[in-house]
Write a protein that holds these residues in place. Structure first.
Motif, PDB file in Angstrom:
ATOM      1  N   LEU A 275       0.661  -1.222  -0.242  1.00 20.31           N
ATOM      2  CA  LEU A 275       0.014  -0.040   0.048  1.00 20.31           C
ATOM      3  C   LEU A 275       0.926   1.370   0.058  1.00 20.31           C
ATOM      4  CD1 LEU A 275      -2.739  -1.117   2.272  1.00 20.31           C
ATOM      5  CD2 LEU A 275      -3.172  -0.707   0.108  1.00 20.31           C
ATOM      6  N   VAL A 276       1.945   1.278   0.621  1.00 20.23           N
ATOM      7  CA  VAL A 276       2.696   2.429   0.827  1.00 20.23           C
ATOM      8  C   VAL A 276       3.594   2.764  -0.340  1.00 20.23           C
ATOM      9  CG1 VAL A 276       4.800   3.337   1.971  1.00 20.23           C
ATOM     10  CG2 VAL A 276       3.128   2.192   3.521  1.00 20.23           C
ATOM     11  N   ALA A 277       3.897   1.491  -1.059  1.00 25.57           N
ATOM     12  CA  ALA A 277       4.615   1.896  -2.154  1.00 25.57           C
ATOM     13  C   ALA A 277       3.647   2.316  -3.363  1.00 25.57           C
ATOM     14  CB  ALA A 277       4.979   0.409  -2.937  1.00 25.57           C
ATOM     15  N   GLN A 278       2.527   2.253  -3.285  1.00 24.57           N
ATOM     16  CA  GLN A 278       1.462   2.819  -4.328  1.00 24.57           C
ATOM     17  C   GLN A 278       1.327   4.018  -3.813  1.00 24.57           C
ATOM     18  OE1 GLN A 278      -0.506   3.424  -7.212  1.00 24.57           O
ATOM     19  NE2 GLN A 278      -0.916   1.134  -7.161  1.00 24.57           N
ATOM     20  N   LEU A 279       0.986   4.493  -2.678  1.00 23.58           N
ATOM     21  CA  LEU A 279       0.425   5.594  -1.988  1.00 23.58           C
ATOM     22  C   LEU A 279       1.448   6.947  -2.328  1.00 23.58           C
ATOM     23  CD1 LEU A 279      -1.647   4.475   0.839  1.00 23.58           C
ATOM     24  CD2 LEU A 279      -2.653   5.146  -1.285  1.00 23.58           C
ATOM     25  N   VAL A 280       2.705   6.524  -2.020  1.00 23.05           N
ATOM     26  CA  VAL A 280       3.912   7.324  -1.681  1.00 23.05           C
ATOM     27  C   VAL A 280       4.093   7.907  -3.361  1.00 23.05           C
ATOM     28  CG1 VAL A 280       4.921   6.598   0.150  1.00 23.05           C
ATOM     29  CG2 VAL A 280       5.807   5.788  -2.184  1.00 23.05           C
ATOM     30  N   THR A 281       3.750   7.341  -4.404  1.00 24.76           N
ATOM     31  CA  THR A 281       3.759   8.274  -5.695  1.00 24.76           C
ATOM     32  C   THR A 281       2.973   9.359  -5.827  1.00 24.76           C
ATOM     33  OG1 THR A 281       2.139   6.626  -6.639  1.00 24.76           O
ATOM     34  CG2 THR A 281       4.442   5.844  -6.786  1.00 24.76           C
ATOM     35  N   GLU A 282       1.789   9.567  -5.205  1.00 19.96           N
ATOM     36  CA  GLU A 282       1.174  10.689  -5.086  1.00 19.96           C
ATOM     37  C   GLU A 282       1.802  11.819  -4.770  1.00 19.96           C
ATOM     38  OE1 GLU A 282      -2.220  12.806  -6.088  1.00 19.96           O
ATOM     39  OE2 GLU A 282      -1.696  10.947  -6.437  1.00 19.96           O
ATOM     40  N   ALA A 283       2.916  11.699  -3.808  1.00 17.10           N
ATOM     41  CA  ALA A 283       3.535  12.782  -3.186  1.00 17.10           C
ATOM     42  C   ALA A 283       4.797  13.585  -3.941  1.00 17.10           C
ATOM     43  CB  ALA A 283       4.150  12.391  -1.660  1.00 17.10           C
TER      44      ALA A 283
END
Length: 281
Positions: free
Chosen positions: A217-225
């Motif tokens: 989940l973190v790997a997917q989400l951090v791309t937004e930042a």
């Protein structure tokens, strides 16, 4: 205390004002938090006002018949020390009478909360920094679709109460906000949301069945930042969550204490890799 002072429900636009106060206090709310906050419980937000001028606030968001969460307890600096805060507090607490009430308190305020009947449950550590790539995981996270019923059911197995309206609003993808979910054999194993804040981004909730799922989940989400700072509020009792935050290069920047007045709910902290938000639980 001014004779024109009253405590009343927030009117349209006042929640945005209060979130600006929260920003000025250094709480760093999300840029569009008011949308989902309001949907969580439209009756849960109050201001203390002198005539038409808000001078303080509190939220006591009710989840079902037995649980509520307190936040956004702020008195504008120009009006402190005059008794307004106590009146606002009393009105907010009365609105959730009969329910267990939770809050996240900074260290300086914890003695006051204990005097009001709140007892500590567990410490939360905010980790922040520029995120490195998450550890590789065999799981893969996918973007959340418009249908959030399954996520709401999964969420209610971890959060102390069901909150489908909030989840629907919180997980709606829009500019500066992204949600992801991991499924295995059709069953949800975890989900998370990242949102743009006044400073950087916050990930929350980050609920997962295990560390591999949380890492996916973190790997997917951090791309937004896109390289901006990231913050996650992690229960100190979840050692795997702390290890994940450290593995992506984040460091402790703040500590709070989860406290409850009334029977503390049983929360599977091993599944909480990131608290949803310190304002709403």
């Amino acid at each position: 205390m001014n004779s024109e002072f009253t405590v009343r429900p927030m009117r349209p636009g006042e929640l945005e004002l209060v979130l600006e106060w929260a920003r000025q206090e250094g709480w760093n709310p999300g840029l569009d938090d008011s949308l989902a906050f309001h949907d969580a419980d439209p009756s849960g937000f109050f201001v203390g006002a002198i005539g038409e001028v808000p001078v303080g606030s509190i939220s006591v968001v009710k989840y079902g018949d037995s649980f509520a969460f307190l936040g956004l307890y702020i008195v504008h600096p120009d009006f402190r020390g005059k008794g307004y805060g106590k009146a606002i507090w009393n009105a907010g607490m009365a609105s959730a009478e009969g329910r267990t009430i939770g809050l996240d308190g900074v260290e300086a305020q914890q003695p006051s909360y204990r005097k009001a009947g709140f007892e500590p449950a567990y410490k939360t550590i905010r980790f922040g920094g520029i995120a490195k790539p998450a550890p590789q995981s065999p799981q893969l996270a996918q973007a959340v679709s418009d249908k959030t019923d399954g996520i709401a059911r999964y969420d209610s197995s971890i959060f102390p109460a069901s909150r489908p309206e909030f989840i629907s609003a919180w997980c709606t993808s829009r500019k500066g906000r992204k949600s992801a979910v991991v499924r295995k054999s059709g069953k949800i194993r975890g989900y998370g949301t990242i949102r743009r804040c006044y400073e950087g981004y916050k990930i929350g909730p980050l609920f997962a069945a295990d560390a591999d799922t949380a890492a996916a989940l973190v790997a997917q989400l951090v791309t937004e930042a896109n390289g901006a700072r990231i913050f996650i509020d992690v229960p100190a009792d979840n050692v795997e969550a702390i290890a994940l935050a450290e593995a992506i290069g984040l460091e402790p920047v703040l500590e709070t204490m989860r406290m409850y007045r009334g029977q503390a709910p049983v929360i599977p902290l091993k599944n909480v890799y990131g608290v949803t938000t310190l304002e709403l639980g």
